[in-house]
Write an enzyme that holds these catalytic residues in place. Structure first.
Site, PDB file in Angstrom:
ATOM      1  N   ASP A 199     101.269  24.509  77.858  1.00 39.49           N
ATOM      2  CA  ASP A 199      99.865  24.160  77.581  1.00 39.49           C
ATOM      3  C   ASP A 199      99.303  23.275  78.688  1.00 39.49           C
ATOM      4  O   ASP A 199      98.104  22.994  78.689  1.00 39.49           O
ATOM      5  CB  ASP A 199      99.722  23.463  76.228  1.00 39.49           C
ATOM      6  CG  ASP A 199     100.573  22.196  76.121  1.00 39.49           C
ATOM      7  OD1 ASP A 199     101.710  22.178  76.661  1.00 39.49           O
ATOM      8  OD2 ASP A 199     100.114  21.229  75.499  1.00 39.49           O
ATOM      9  N   TRP A 237     102.848  24.795  73.144  1.00 44.11           N
ATOM     10  CA  TRP A 237     102.042  23.987  72.219  1.00 44.11           C
ATOM     11  C   TRP A 237     100.659  24.618  72.158  1.00 44.11           C
ATOM     12  O   TRP A 237     100.082  24.946  73.203  1.00 44.11           O
ATOM     13  CB  TRP A 237     101.973  22.545  72.711  1.00 44.11           C
ATOM     14  CG  TRP A 237     103.308  21.874  72.701  1.00 44.11           C
ATOM     15  CD1 TRP A 237     104.114  21.639  73.780  1.00 44.11           C
ATOM     16  CD2 TRP A 237     104.015  21.374  71.559  1.00 44.11           C
ATOM     17  NE1 TRP A 237     105.269  21.019  73.375  1.00 44.11           N
ATOM     18  CE2 TRP A 237     105.234  20.843  72.028  1.00 44.11           C
ATOM     19  CE3 TRP A 237     103.721  21.309  70.195  1.00 44.11           C
ATOM     20  CZ2 TRP A 237     106.170  20.257  71.172  1.00 44.11           C
ATOM     21  CZ3 TRP A 237     104.652  20.729  69.349  1.00 44.11           C
ATOM     22  CH2 TRP A 237     105.860  20.207  69.837  1.00 44.11           C
ATOM     23  N   GLU A 276     107.381  11.079  68.526  1.00 38.14           N
ATOM     24  CA  GLU A 276     106.073  10.454  68.455  1.00 38.14           C
ATOM     25  C   GLU A 276     105.777   9.739  67.145  1.00 38.14           C
ATOM     26  O   GLU A 276     104.637   9.732  66.681  1.00 38.14           O
ATOM     27  CB  GLU A 276     104.975  11.499  68.744  1.00 38.14           C
ATOM     28  CG  GLU A 276     105.052  12.018  70.166  1.00 38.14           C
ATOM     29  CD  GLU A 276     103.914  12.953  70.530  1.00 38.14           C
ATOM     30  OE1 GLU A 276     103.408  12.837  71.651  1.00 38.14           O
ATOM     31  OE2 GLU A 276     103.533  13.808  69.704  1.00 38.14           O
TER      32      GLU A 276
HETATM   33  C1  ACM Z   1     106.352  16.570  71.886  1.00 34.09           C
HETATM   34  O1  ACM Z   1     105.736  17.082  72.822  1.00 34.09           O
HETATM   35  N1  ACM Z   1     105.791  15.655  71.129  1.00 34.09           N
HETATM   36  C2  ACM Z   1     107.723  16.941  71.581  1.00 34.09           C
END
Ligand code: ACM
Length: 639
Positions: free
Chosen positions: A544, A592, A449
């Site tokens: 998540d 996450w 990202e």
């Molecule tokens: C990710 O979910 N940015 C690895």
């Protein structure tokens, strides 16, 4: 604790703006009127057009931090409410966790006072029953095993042994292995009945150990009889898995004797489907103290997972103590109204921090190692680096235009700059300390990202690009990550990264392992390019993600929603062409933590999807059975 005297209610309606409209209501439950105040809330549904709000003045935003003032001269009397609407949103709200996650007020004397928040309501919604996550299930064979073994051909006993014990003559390592699984059981189920004793017991049944390296290191075989249980194992991990199987069988028969039994004869021969059976935990967005991390590792061991991927840094915090750079874990972890980093993701009036000292890291790595779990640490670079840049501002190009690019999470200028020599000096020192702490052959360096356009407004980056004939963000990312890979190679370690590491030219496939998260196809493409891959697609393995589309379901849904049934049934290997299957090294759950503000939400989203992934990682496709899994899953430990 002082009672909280204010509450912020939030509702969302689909019309009233390009992505709908929030209505916020602040209720003053104190005995005094409020005047000259500001309201802050954190919300993953961000405001991108501050002018598009009514009865409030939008002051500023940083990622998911938002600050407002009431209209000039406004006084919120005791017992009264202030309502304002916001329609300049960057996307729709889809779930009850998409509104304000936290809030506080800043008073005229700059004191900050807490505001309670409620889940986001959907305006106009009608009442619906919650979606069913786990059916009652059905078992053909009465054994409480998770993951289900590769081969099982046993006869259920009428009763079960009181306890199991290593036969006299077992080696010290074998006795220690029984002790390790016994201690694990006690930690996971403090109220449970011990499956093992180390002393021989006349009412119990002996375990006769036999090492058989030809089985393979993670394999084991059990042969049951009235007199004894024979446990053959390839190496220490296989021995632990065999003992875990015995503990699960006995625990299930004890806890639900009508449903589950202990075998009296027959055999189990078992080994994992994949070598990489991982679970990741994001400790940056929310901090999990050492005891929580160790408990999660215990849970992974119970499900025979073997990799703990520890996501130690992100925009929101750098959690790993690095002695060469102490500010990483002083400045780079603190979020609060008057701290170097603003409140995000559920933070309120009080500053929050948290990091792992190197002693704690060593303890966690040792804890995992004793349970046959390898800790793969991640520092997420070059993107997702706000916290590092706050801690070490000298890592930024001072001439770069502020807010010249934004990450998908809304952080401005959040990537380490490949054109600054100090960036590499910093990373060399960080890796020097990491290799001392983490014995794993792998170090994960993120690589995900990086916003397109990153560094293009940095004069230093521009100059480097011209010198090196590099054009565009991703070619520069590749230049940077190749250097990072050299640093790891020089330290005898392999690079692991997210799938975008391959962008802009990548880092060379030799010794590189990439995690396919954006979608399953990406994994196949990477394998075709020659990378080894671990499959962690958000569509099935991101824990998540909400478990249904219903608004009242907590979690995210940018990758879709994933019921436990979908997560269980998903076959990561499914579309891999035969000739590329050898590149698919395994699967991984990702936790996450943006949405996991409470233990309740954590457990509700992680379970039973984590054991579902563990079973997908271990059990051959032909032996997967959703209804059997559903019948056994309620016995799972939770955090
Ligand atoms: C990710 O979910 N940015 C690895």
């Amino acid at each position: 604790m002082q009672p909280v005297c204010y509450r912020l209610e939030s509702a969302w309606q689909p019309d009233g703006g390009p992505f709908g409209r929030f209505t916020f209501t602040l209720v003053n439950l104190s005995d005094s009127p409020l005047r000259d105040f500001r309201l802050v809330y954190t919300s993953l549904t961000r405001i991108i057009d501050g002018a598009a709000c009514e009865n409030a003045v939008f002051l500023r935003r940083n990622a998911n931090f938002h600050e407002f003032a009431p209209p000039k001269g406004f006084i919120l009397g005791a017992g009264e409410s202030w309502t304002f609407t916001v329609s300049g949103l960057h996307r729709q709200a889809k779930h009850c966790t998409d509104g304000a996650k936290s809030a506080y007020l800043t008073l005229s004397d700059e004191r900050h006072v807490p505001v309670a928040v409620s889940d986001l309501l959907l305006e106009g919604a009608t009442s619906e029953p919650p979606p069913q996550r786990l059916p009652q299930g059905k078992i053909d064979l009465p054994y409480a095993l998770q993951p289900w073994p590769a081969k099982i051909d046993v006869v259920p006993g009428d009763g079960f042994p009181v306890v199991l014990y290593p036969e006299s003559g077992s080696s010290k390592d074998e006795i220690s292995a029984a002790d390790t699984v016994l201690a694990l059981f006690h930690r996971l189920f403090p109220g449970g009945h011990a499956p093992f004793t180390l002393a021989s017991s006349p009412q119990g049944r002996p375990i006769v150990f036999a090492e058989k390296p030809e089985l393979g290191p993670e394999a084991y075989a059990l042969a049951f009889s009235e007199r004894e249980i024979r446990l053959e194992y390839g190496a220490a991990a296989g021995r632990q898995y065999g003992l875990t199987t015995l503990a699960q069988l006995l625990d299930g028969a004890r806890r639900e004797g009508g449903k589950f039994r202990f075998p009296v004869s027959g055999t189990i021969s078992d080994q994992p489907r994949y070598g990489w059976r991982g679970c990741h935990l994001d400790v940056s967005r929310q901090f999990y103290p050492t005891a929580d991390v160790m408990r999660l590792i215990d849970i992974l061991a119970w499900f025979k997972l073997n990799i703990f991927h520890w996501h130690l840094t992100d925009d929101e915090a750098w959690r790993l103590e690095i002695k060469a750079y102490p500010t990483l874990t002083t400045l780079g972890v603190l979020r609060g109204p008057d701290e170097p980093m603003l409140p995000q993701l559920g933070n309120g009036a009080e500053p929050v921090g948290g990091f792992y000292s190197q002693d704690e890291v060593r303890a966690i790595v040792a804890h995992a190692g004793a349970l046959s779990i390898e800790v793969v640490p991640e520092i997420d670079i070059p993107g997702h680096s706000t916290a590092a840049l706050v801690a070490l501002p000298e890592l930024a190009d001072g001439q770069e235009a502020p807010e010249s690019y934004h990450s998908v999470q809304g952080y401005p200028n959040n990537a380490l700059n490949p054109a600054i020599p100090l960036t590499y000096e910093f990373l060399e020192k960080v890796f020097d300390e990491m290799v001392e702490l983490f014995p794993s052959q792998y170090i994960h360096v993120g690589g995900d990202e990086v916003a397109n356009g990153s560094w293009l407004a940095s004069p230093l980056a521009r100059k480097l690009m011209e010198q090196e004939g590099i054009s565009g963000t991703f070619a520069l990312q590749s230049y940077f990550l190749k250097k990072v890979k050299q640093m790891l190679t020089a330290r005898g370690r392999k690079l692991v990264g997210w799938n975008e590491v391959a962008h802009g030219g990548g880092v060379g496939t030799e010794g590189t392992l990439l995690m396919a998260w954006e979608n399953p196809k990406v994994g196949i493409e990477l394998a075709r390019e020659g990378y080894d891959v671990v499959m962690t697609p958000g569509q099935a393995y991101y824990l998540d993600m909400a478990q249904a589309e219903a608004f009242q379901e907590p979690g995210a849904s940018w990758a879709g929603t994933a019921t436990p049934a979908h997560t269980y049934a998903y076959e990561a290997e499914g579309e891999f062409p035969e000739e590329l299957k050898h590149r698919m090294k395994g699967v991984q759950a990702c936790i996450w933590s943006e949405h996991f503000l409470s233990r309740g939400y954590f457990n509700r989203l992680v379970f039973p999807r984590l054991p579902a992934i563990a079973e997908a990682a271990w059990t051959p496709k032909a032996q997967k059975d959703w209804l059997r899994f559903a019948a056994i899953a309620p016995l799972s430990p939770i955090l």
